[in-house]
Design an enzyme around this catalytic site. Structure first.
Site, mmCIF file in Angstrom:
data_model
loop_
_atom_site.group_PDB
_atom_site.id
_atom_site.type_symbol
_atom_site.label_atom_id
_atom_site.label_comp_id
_atom_site.label_asym_id
_atom_site.label_seq_id
_atom_site.Cartn_x
_atom_site.Cartn_y
_atom_site.Cartn_z
ATOM 1 N N ASN A 9 0.868 -1.181 0.000
ATOM 2 C CA ASN A 9 0.000 0.000 0.000
ATOM 3 C C ASN A 9 0.904 1.229 0.000
ATOM 4 O O ASN A 9 1.525 1.535 1.008
ATOM 5 C CB ASN A 9 -0.890 -0.031 1.255
ATOM 6 C CG ASN A 9 -1.707 1.238 1.415
ATOM 7 O OD1 ASN A 9 -1.835 2.026 0.473
ATOM 8 N ND2 ASN A 9 -2.264 1.442 2.605
ATOM 9 N N LYS A 11 0.042 4.242 -0.197
ATOM 10 C CA LYS A 11 -0.614 5.402 0.441
ATOM 11 C C LYS A 11 -0.449 6.655 -0.428
ATOM 12 O O LYS A 11 -0.467 6.546 -1.647
ATOM 13 C CB LYS A 11 -0.069 5.625 1.853
ATOM 14 C CG LYS A 11 -0.093 4.360 2.693
ATOM 15 C CD LYS A 11 0.056 4.646 4.161
ATOM 16 C CE LYS A 11 0.196 3.341 4.915
ATOM 17 N NZ LYS A 11 -0.032 3.482 6.335
ATOM 18 N N HIS A 95 -9.629 0.571 4.472
ATOM 19 C CA HIS A 95 -8.383 0.784 5.231
ATOM 20 C C HIS A 95 -8.678 1.686 6.435
ATOM 21 O O HIS A 95 -9.491 2.605 6.350
ATOM 22 C CB HIS A 95 -7.327 1.421 4.326
ATOM 23 C CG HIS A 95 -5.956 1.418 4.927
ATOM 24 N ND1 HIS A 95 -5.567 2.347 5.881
ATOM 25 C CD2 HIS A 95 -4.902 0.585 4.753
ATOM 26 C CE1 HIS A 95 -4.311 2.076 6.237
ATOM 27 N NE2 HIS A 95 -3.891 1.017 5.581
ATOM 28 N N GLU A 97 -7.161 4.079 7.698
ATOM 29 C CA GLU A 97 -6.962 5.519 7.483
ATOM 30 C C GLU A 97 -8.185 6.136 6.812
ATOM 31 O O GLU A 97 -8.522 7.287 7.061
ATOM 32 C CB GLU A 97 -5.677 5.758 6.671
ATOM 33 C CG GLU A 97 -4.444 5.508 7.534
ATOM 34 C CD GLU A 97 -3.200 5.113 6.765
ATOM 35 O OE1 GLU A 97 -3.170 5.238 5.528
ATOM 36 O OE2 GLU A 97 -2.241 4.647 7.415
ATOM 37 N N GLU A 167 -5.505 -5.537 10.236
ATOM 38 C CA GLU A 167 -4.505 -4.524 10.528
ATOM 39 C C GLU A 167 -4.847 -3.825 11.837
ATOM 40 O O GLU A 167 -5.670 -2.906 11.856
ATOM 41 C CB GLU A 167 -4.475 -3.478 9.409
ATOM 42 C CG GLU A 167 -4.174 -4.049 8.044
ATOM 43 C CD GLU A 167 -3.605 -2.971 7.128
ATOM 44 O OE1 GLU A 167 -2.442 -3.107 6.739
ATOM 45 O OE2 GLU A 167 -4.314 -2.001 6.849
ATOM 46 N N GLY A 173 2.154 1.860 10.746
ATOM 47 C CA GLY A 173 3.066 3.001 10.659
ATOM 48 C C GLY A 173 3.735 3.370 11.968
ATOM 49 O O GLY A 173 4.338 4.434 12.081
ATOM 50 N N SER A 213 3.285 -2.524 10.269
ATOM 51 C CA SER A 213 4.745 -2.508 10.441
ATOM 52 C C SER A 213 5.409 -3.835 10.051
ATOM 53 O O SER A 213 6.340 -4.287 10.725
ATOM 54 C CB SER A 213 5.100 -2.105 11.874
ATOM 55 O OG SER A 213 4.581 -0.814 12.155
HETATM 56 C C1 PEP Z 1 -0.751 -0.134 5.810
HETATM 57 O O1 PEP Z 1 -0.650 0.925 5.233
HETATM 58 O O2 PEP Z 1 -1.744 -0.840 5.590
HETATM 59 C C2 PEP Z 1 0.293 -0.537 6.746
HETATM 60 C C3 PEP Z 1 0.181 -1.695 7.347
HETATM 61 O O3 PEP Z 1 1.324 0.324 6.943
HETATM 62 P P1 PEP Z 1 2.745 0.017 7.662
HETATM 63 O O4 PEP Z 1 3.263 -1.265 7.054
HETATM 64 O O5 PEP Z 1 3.610 1.188 7.327
HETATM 65 O O6 PEP Z 1 2.479 -0.147 9.116
#
Ligand code: PEP
Length: 251
Positions: A9, A11, A95, A97, A167, A173, A213
């Site tokens: 992703n 973003k 997601h 976000e 997630e 992040g 992460s």
């Molecule tokens: C994500 O954007 O879905 C994500 C898991 O980000 P990160 O790997 O940076 O934590």
């Protein structure tokens, strides 16, 4: 046998030249990997430009969102049909976000899922609890509500093109990955909920990704868990070498 999915992703990162550079570096690093469904999800404006460079590679193209209508007076939106036109086979929906900053709810996620699946896209359906919810021991309840709301009204046939991405919001992040056990517990619970809704065969076939992460140094431990079928990767997908190391975790 569930084929693992590793999805990046991107973003709100990467202009078209930057995306082309990343894809050019990534392709040779993953071209021999037939065992993993590899997906990258850039911003909308980049999709059509990397469709051709990705042709013939094992890398699939995803969008990070879509609208539920096919067309109409919906300024600023992009429909599933348009994503397919731009080269997408996959789309990320729900997601955290988008839930957190753009008001997405289980109901809007469900409408988007139905539209995307009807158009023939594979959906990466994101769910996950916040830190406050985990601390209040509401994780399982939150996951169940998100699963039931997001999948409401979907047939078994539609479900076959859904991949769930678990997630935990507190791990996205932040550099704070869930432990292998925490992730496995959640994944096993999610598979159970899917089984309760669609039966054991559908639950067994469901691919459930972990996100939060994920890095080259923790992917192996996560993938060793029986109910973890891949990863949704944010930060570490923005560089070819780290994303390729995650994709090639079996090497
Ligand atoms: C994500 O954007 O879905 C994500 C898991 O980000 P990160 O790997 O940076 O934590």
């Amino acid at each position: 046998m569930r084929k693992p999915v590793i999805a990046g992703n991107w973003k709100l990162y990467k202009t078209t030249p930057e995306a082309l550079e990343l894809v050019t570096s990534l392709k040779p690093l993953v071209e021999n990997n037939q065992g993993v469904e590899i997906v990258v999800a850039p911003v909308f404006t980049v999709l059509a430009s990397i469709k051709q460079p990705l042709a013939g590679s094992p890398i699939n193209l995803a969008a990070q969102n879509c609208h539920w209508e096919e067309e109409g007076a919906f300024t600023g939106e992009v429909s599933p049909k348009m994503l397919i036109d731009a080269g997408c086979s996959h789309v990320i929906i729900g997601h955290s976000e988008r839930r957190q900053y753009f008001g997405e709810t289980d109901a809007t996620v469900n409408r988007k899922m139905k539209a995307a699946l009807n158009a023939g896209l594979t959906v990466l359906f994101c769910i996950g609890e916040t830190l406050a919810e985990r601390d209040a021991e509401q994780t399982l309840e939150v996951l169940k509500t998100q699963i039931c709301g997001g999948l409401e009204g979907l047939s078994n046939e539609q479900l076959a093109k859904v991949v769930i991405a678990y997630e935990p919001v507190w791990a996205i992040g932040t550099g704070k990955t869930a432990t292998n056990d925490q992730a496995q517990d959640a994944h096993s619970f999610i598979r159970g909920v899917v089984g309760g809704l669609y039966g054991p065969a559908a639950a067994d076939a469901m691919r459930i990704l972990y996100g939060g992460s994920v890095k080259p140094d923790n992917i192996k431990g996560l993938m060793a868990q029986p109910d973890i079928d891949g990863a949704l990767v944010g930060g570490a997908s923005l560089k070819a070498d780290s994303f390729a190391a995650i994709v090639n975790y079996q090497n």
